[in-house]
Design a protein around this motif. Structure first.
Motif, PDB file in Angstrom:
ATOM      1  N   ILE A  84      -4.226  16.618 -18.576  1.00  0.00           N
ATOM      2  CA  ILE A  84      -3.737  16.524 -16.995  1.00  0.00           C
ATOM      3  C   ILE A  84      -4.305  15.198 -16.440  1.00  0.00           C
ATOM      4  CG2 ILE A  84      -4.136  19.102 -16.925  1.00  0.00           C
ATOM      5  CD1 ILE A  84      -6.934  18.593 -15.678  1.00  0.00           C
ATOM      6  N   GLY A  85      -4.581  14.192 -17.287  1.00  0.00           N
ATOM      7  CA  GLY A  85      -4.897  12.989 -16.820  1.00  0.00           C
ATOM      8  C   GLY A  85      -6.008  12.892 -15.881  1.00  0.00           C
ATOM      9  N   HIS A  86      -6.100  11.821 -15.360  1.00  0.00           N
ATOM     10  CA  HIS A  86      -7.369  11.532 -14.245  1.00  0.00           C
ATOM     11  C   HIS A  86      -7.111  11.723 -12.823  1.00  0.00           C
ATOM     12  CE1 HIS A  86      -9.367   9.020 -17.353  1.00  0.00           C
ATOM     13  NE2 HIS A  86      -7.947   8.766 -17.808  1.00  0.00           N
ATOM     14  N   GLY A  87      -5.838  12.334 -12.438  1.00  0.00           N
ATOM     15  CA  GLY A  87      -5.857  13.063 -11.113  1.00  0.00           C
ATOM     16  C   GLY A  87      -5.060  11.954 -10.270  1.00  0.00           C
ATOM     17  N   SER A  88      -4.375  12.286  -9.157  1.00  0.00           N
ATOM     18  CA  SER A  88      -3.448  11.578  -8.347  1.00  0.00           C
ATOM     19  C   SER A  88      -4.534  10.463  -7.910  1.00  0.00           C
ATOM     20  CB  SER A  88      -3.028  12.524  -7.085  1.00  0.00           C
ATOM     21  OG  SER A  88      -2.139  13.435  -7.732  1.00  0.00           O
ATOM     22  N   GLY A  89      -3.967   9.071  -7.679  1.00  0.00           N
ATOM     23  CA  GLY A  89      -4.603   7.900  -6.990  1.00  0.00           C
ATOM     24  C   GLY A  89      -5.654   7.375  -7.802  1.00  0.00           C
ATOM     25  N   SER A  90      -5.652   7.819  -9.144  1.00  0.00           N
ATOM     26  CA  SER A  90      -6.989   7.200  -9.840  1.00  0.00           C
ATOM     27  C   SER A  90      -6.769   5.822 -10.657  1.00  0.00           C
ATOM     28  CB  SER A  90      -7.332   8.590 -10.929  1.00  0.00           C
ATOM     29  OG  SER A  90      -6.341   8.709 -11.743  1.00  0.00           O
ATOM     30  N   THR A  91      -5.431   5.470 -10.829  1.00  0.00           N
ATOM     31  CA  THR A  91      -4.919   4.426 -11.357  1.00  0.00           C
ATOM     32  C   THR A  91      -5.914   3.232 -11.217  1.00  0.00           C
ATOM     33  OG1 THR A  91      -2.885   5.314 -11.735  1.00  0.00           O
ATOM     34  CG2 THR A  91      -3.215   3.169 -12.483  1.00  0.00           C
ATOM     35  N   ARG A  92      -5.778   2.940  -9.866  1.00  0.00           N
ATOM     36  CA  ARG A  92      -6.610   1.505  -9.387  1.00  0.00           C
ATOM     37  C   ARG A  92      -7.712   1.589  -9.657  1.00  0.00           C
ATOM     38  NH1 ARG A  92      -5.866  -2.791  -6.302  1.00  0.00           N
ATOM     39  NH2 ARG A  92      -3.699  -2.339  -6.084  1.00  0.00           N
ATOM     40  N   HIS A  93      -8.530   2.612  -9.576  1.00  0.00           N
ATOM     41  CA  HIS A  93     -10.076   2.653  -9.817  1.00  0.00           C
ATOM     42  C   HIS A  93     -10.329   2.450 -11.261  1.00  0.00           C
ATOM     43  CE1 HIS A  93     -14.369   3.540  -9.542  1.00  0.00           C
ATOM     44  NE2 HIS A  93     -13.903   4.674 -10.409  1.00  0.00           N
ATOM     45  N   LEU A  94      -9.396   3.112 -12.381  1.00  0.00           N
ATOM     46  CA  LEU A  94      -9.632   2.852 -13.679  1.00  0.00           C
ATOM     47  C   LEU A  94      -9.268   1.605 -14.036  1.00  0.00           C
ATOM     48  CD1 LEU A  94      -7.561   5.959 -14.793  1.00  0.00           C
ATOM     49  CD2 LEU A  94      -9.905   5.727 -14.952  1.00  0.00           C
ATOM     50  N   PHE A  95      -8.393   0.771 -13.476  1.00  0.00           N
ATOM     51  CA  PHE A  95      -8.137  -0.711 -13.542  1.00  0.00           C
ATOM     52  C   PHE A  95      -9.377  -1.478 -13.239  1.00  0.00           C
ATOM     53  CE2 PHE A  95      -3.620   0.397 -14.670  1.00  0.00           C
ATOM     54  CZ  PHE A  95      -3.480  -0.463 -15.631  1.00  0.00           C
ATOM     55  N   GLU A  96      -9.910  -1.100 -12.200  1.00  0.00           N
ATOM     56  CA  GLU A  96     -11.163  -1.550 -11.572  1.00  0.00           C
ATOM     57  C   GLU A  96     -12.597  -1.667 -12.590  1.00  0.00           C
ATOM     58  OE1 GLU A  96     -11.961  -0.106  -7.920  1.00  0.00           O
ATOM     59  OE2 GLU A  96     -10.483  -1.245  -7.036  1.00  0.00           O
ATOM     60  N   LEU A  97     -12.350  -0.803 -13.121  1.00  0.00           N
ATOM     61  CA  LEU A  97     -13.548  -0.538 -14.109  1.00  0.00           C
ATOM     62  C   LEU A  97     -13.030  -1.455 -15.673  1.00  0.00           C
ATOM     63  CD1 LEU A  97     -14.290   3.337 -13.656  1.00  0.00           C
ATOM     64  CD2 LEU A  97     -15.612   1.452 -12.879  1.00  0.00           C
ATOM     65  N   ALA A  98     -11.796  -1.220 -15.838  1.00  0.00           N
ATOM     66  CA  ALA A  98     -11.543  -1.772 -17.127  1.00  0.00           C
ATOM     67  C   ALA A  98     -11.118  -3.423 -16.910  1.00  0.00           C
ATOM     68  CB  ALA A  98     -10.070  -1.246 -17.580  1.00  0.00           C
ATOM     69  N   ALA A  99     -11.396  -3.906 -15.781  1.00  0.00           N
ATOM     70  CA  ALA A  99     -11.076  -5.418 -15.754  1.00  0.00           C
ATOM     71  C   ALA A  99     -12.200  -6.205 -16.791  1.00  0.00           C
ATOM     72  CB  ALA A  99     -11.247  -5.862 -14.249  1.00  0.00           C
ATOM     73  N   SER A 100     -11.615  -7.120 -17.485  1.00  0.00           N
ATOM     74  CA  SER A 100     -12.608  -7.511 -18.268  1.00  0.00           C
ATOM     75  C   SER A 100     -12.449  -9.209 -18.317  1.00  0.00           C
ATOM     76  CB  SER A 100     -12.169  -7.232 -19.791  1.00  0.00           C
ATOM     77  OG  SER A 100     -10.858  -7.442 -20.067  1.00  0.00           O
ATOM     78  N   GLY A 101     -12.119  -9.718 -17.478  1.00  0.00           N
ATOM     79  CA  GLY A 101     -11.698 -11.045 -17.367  1.00  0.00           C
ATOM     80  C   GLY A 101     -11.705 -11.568 -16.064  1.00  0.00           C
ATOM     81  N   PRO A 102     -11.696 -12.923 -15.664  1.00  0.00           N
ATOM     82  CA  PRO A 102     -11.420 -13.414 -14.155  1.00  0.00           C
ATOM     83  C   PRO A 102     -10.035 -12.961 -13.729  1.00  0.00           C
ATOM     84  CG  PRO A 102     -11.374 -15.251 -15.837  1.00  0.00           C
ATOM     85  CD  PRO A 102     -11.828 -14.133 -16.632  1.00  0.00           C
ATOM     86  N   SER A 103      -9.963 -13.066 -12.370  1.00  0.00           N
ATOM     87  CA  SER A 103      -8.666 -12.667 -11.718  1.00  0.00           C
ATOM     88  C   SER A 103      -7.400 -13.655 -12.087  1.00  0.00           C
ATOM     89  CB  SER A 103      -8.900 -12.827 -10.207  1.00  0.00           C
ATOM     90  OG  SER A 103      -9.357 -14.071  -9.540  1.00  0.00           O
ATOM     91  N   ASP A 104      -7.747 -14.748 -12.559  1.00  0.00           N
ATOM     92  CA  ASP A 104      -6.828 -15.763 -12.894  1.00  0.00           C
ATOM     93  C   ASP A 104      -6.142 -15.490 -14.299  1.00  0.00           C
ATOM     94  OD1 ASP A 104      -8.938 -16.448 -14.242  1.00  0.00           O
ATOM     95  OD2 ASP A 104      -8.506 -19.069 -13.892  1.00  0.00           O
ATOM     96  N   LEU A 105      -6.595 -14.376 -15.034  1.00  0.00           N
ATOM     97  CA  LEU A 105      -5.815 -14.031 -16.290  1.00  0.00           C
ATOM     98  C   LEU A 105      -5.559 -12.560 -16.164  1.00  0.00           C
ATOM     99  CD1 LEU A 105      -8.893 -15.175 -18.616  1.00  0.00           C
ATOM    100  CD2 LEU A 105      -6.594 -16.182 -18.130  1.00  0.00           C
ATOM    101  N   SER A 106      -4.552 -12.131 -16.935  1.00  0.00           N
ATOM    102  CA  SER A 106      -3.879 -10.831 -17.027  1.00  0.00           C
ATOM    103  C   SER A 106      -4.936  -9.695 -17.416  1.00  0.00           C
ATOM    104  CB  SER A 106      -2.775 -10.673 -18.207  1.00  0.00           C
ATOM    105  OG  SER A 106      -1.613 -11.835 -17.717  1.00  0.00           O
TER     106      SER A 106
END
Length: 427
Positions: free
Chosen positions: A304-326
């Motif tokens: 059932i996934g992580h729920g509505s509106g969860s995508t941005r928070h998941l990407f915040e937790l998974a960010a693994s580099g500086p903002s000038d890299l993908s």
């Protein structure tokens, strides 16, 4: 006489206020204006959509609407909206983000209303003609802006963009260009060369704009696929071979004379190499990174996934580099419809999404202009959703709702009447 006329005015107005046919005409007008405004304005589309629904209510046939709601073509989009709504309950995102994620799915609730209305309306083709005419005007403005950027309404717009963006414009133009293939073929078979020539000129204008002025990678990928769908359904194999050879020659010719096309195609390889070597942020690199992370998010909550509106928070937790890299980018949309649904609502949401596409594809079986338009709208949405989340994007989502809703309603009406062959849905 003037006094009599003044007395009759309110009487006639009162009669029209109580006339169901007048209200149905009003709904037709709202739908036509909605389709015409789609290439130009988001706020106007929202306003007209609400007004259209309101004008359906005074003489609503509840029994017939319930029959429409019981059909799979209505159940599937409603179910997708309900999953987005209920998905707010198990999301860890802030409530503002949860409710914001439900909003893009709300437009799917307009589909049953359009099925209901255009099942008995005779003006469905007017809606499509309004959209086509509006896009033709947009071609003119896009060409003018390419030569004089000061004419653009949007500040810092890309070359050839009068309003909105190149993705939306590419979706409009590619849909219109491929949709015209059917009436052109029918007119040529009937030896009606003048109208066929006029529609061919309009088709060429759309294609020329996408080749020489505003080149969209998504359109470059999907137009050949949609043309192949048209050929497989409506043409014989010899005609398909001739058309394929002609398209190949035209493509090579366009490649040789269009620097914009060459540059856009070259980005497929250069941007991929930049992503592999961590040389800055590119659109292709972003997509590949978003997809890789989204698959991991889906694996963490597959049902059932992580729920509505969860995508941005998941990407915040998974960010693994500086903002000038993908790898360091944070988004709320993975730019893939399946992954957009899978991350938030898991396999449950994906099954409902695919079921909706399937039942809408099956709705448009058969020959004729209206089935072709409906089939094309669904097919375009499916293929472009490999690279975007076009069901939930505003512009492309409304293209889907209007196209499927109007064409689907027309087909339901034609199939429910014994004299359906006399209705102008296959001209």
């Amino acid at each position: 006489m003037s006094a009599l006329a003044g007395h009759q005015g309110p009487v006639l107005l009162a009669r029209r206020w109580r006339d169901p046919a007048a209200w149905r005409t009003t709904v037709d007008v709202m739908a036509i204006l909605l389709a015409a405004s789609l290439p130009w304005s988001t706020s106007l589309v929202s306003i007209l959509g609400v007004v259209m629904l309101i004008t359906m209510t005074p003489f609503l046939d509840v029994e017939r609407l319930l029959q429409i709601l019981k059909r799979p073509i209505s159940i599937a989009p409603i179910a997708l909206f309900l999953v987005a709504l209920v998905g707010t309950l198990w999301s860890d995102a802030a409530w503002g983000a949860r409710l914001y994620a439900v909003g893009p799915a709300a437009k799917l609730l307009v589909l049953p209303a359009l099925f209901y209305h255009f099942e008995r309306s005779e003006r469905g083709l007017w809606v499509f003609a309004a959209f086509l005419g509006s896009c033709v005007l947009m071609v003119v403005m896009s060409t003018a802006v390419a030569f004089n950027p000061a004419l653009a309404l949007k500040a810092n717009a890309d070359r050839g963009i009068f309003v909105k963006n190149y993705i939306d414009q590419g979706q409009e133009f590619s849909l219109c260009a491929v949709a015209l293939a059917y009436p052109i073929a029918q007119l040529l078979r009937a030896r009606r060369f003048v109208p066929a020539g006029l529609l061919t000129a309009i088709m060429i204008a759309f294609l020329a704009n996408m080749i020489f002025i505003v080149v969209s990678r998504t359109a470059l990928v999907t137009i050949p696929i949609l043309l192949a769908v048209f050929g497989l359904i409506h043409l014989k194999w010899r005609a398909n071979l001739l058309i394929a050879a002609g398209v190949l020659m035209l493509g090579l010719a366009a490649w040789s004379v269009s620097p914009q096309l060459q540059a856009k195609v070259a980005t497929f390889t250069t941007q991929y190499q930049d992503y592999r070597n961590d040389r800055g942020v590119t659109s292709i690199g972003e997509r590949l990174e978003f997809w890789r992370k989204s698959l991991r998010f889906f694996a963490d909550a597959p049902l059932i996934g992580h729920g509505s509106g969860s995508t941005r928070h998941l990407f915040e937790l998974a960010a693994s580099g500086p903002s000038d890299l993908s790898s360091g980018q944070v988004v709320g949309n993975p730019h893939n419809q399946t992954l957009y649904v899978a991350v938030q609502w898991g396999a449950l949401g994906v099954v409902i999404l695919y079921a909706m596409w399937a039942v809408h594809l099956l709705l448009f079986r058969g020959d004729g202009l209206v089935p072709w338009i409906g089939l094309l709208v669904v097919a375009q949405n499916i293929f472009t959703s490999l690279f975007n989340s076009h069901i939930f994007d505003f512009h492309e989502g409304w293209m889907y709702v209007i196209g499927v809703g109007v064409a689907g309603g027309m087909l339901l009406g034609s199939r429910s009447q014994p004299d359906s062959a006399q209705r102008p849905v296959t001209t």
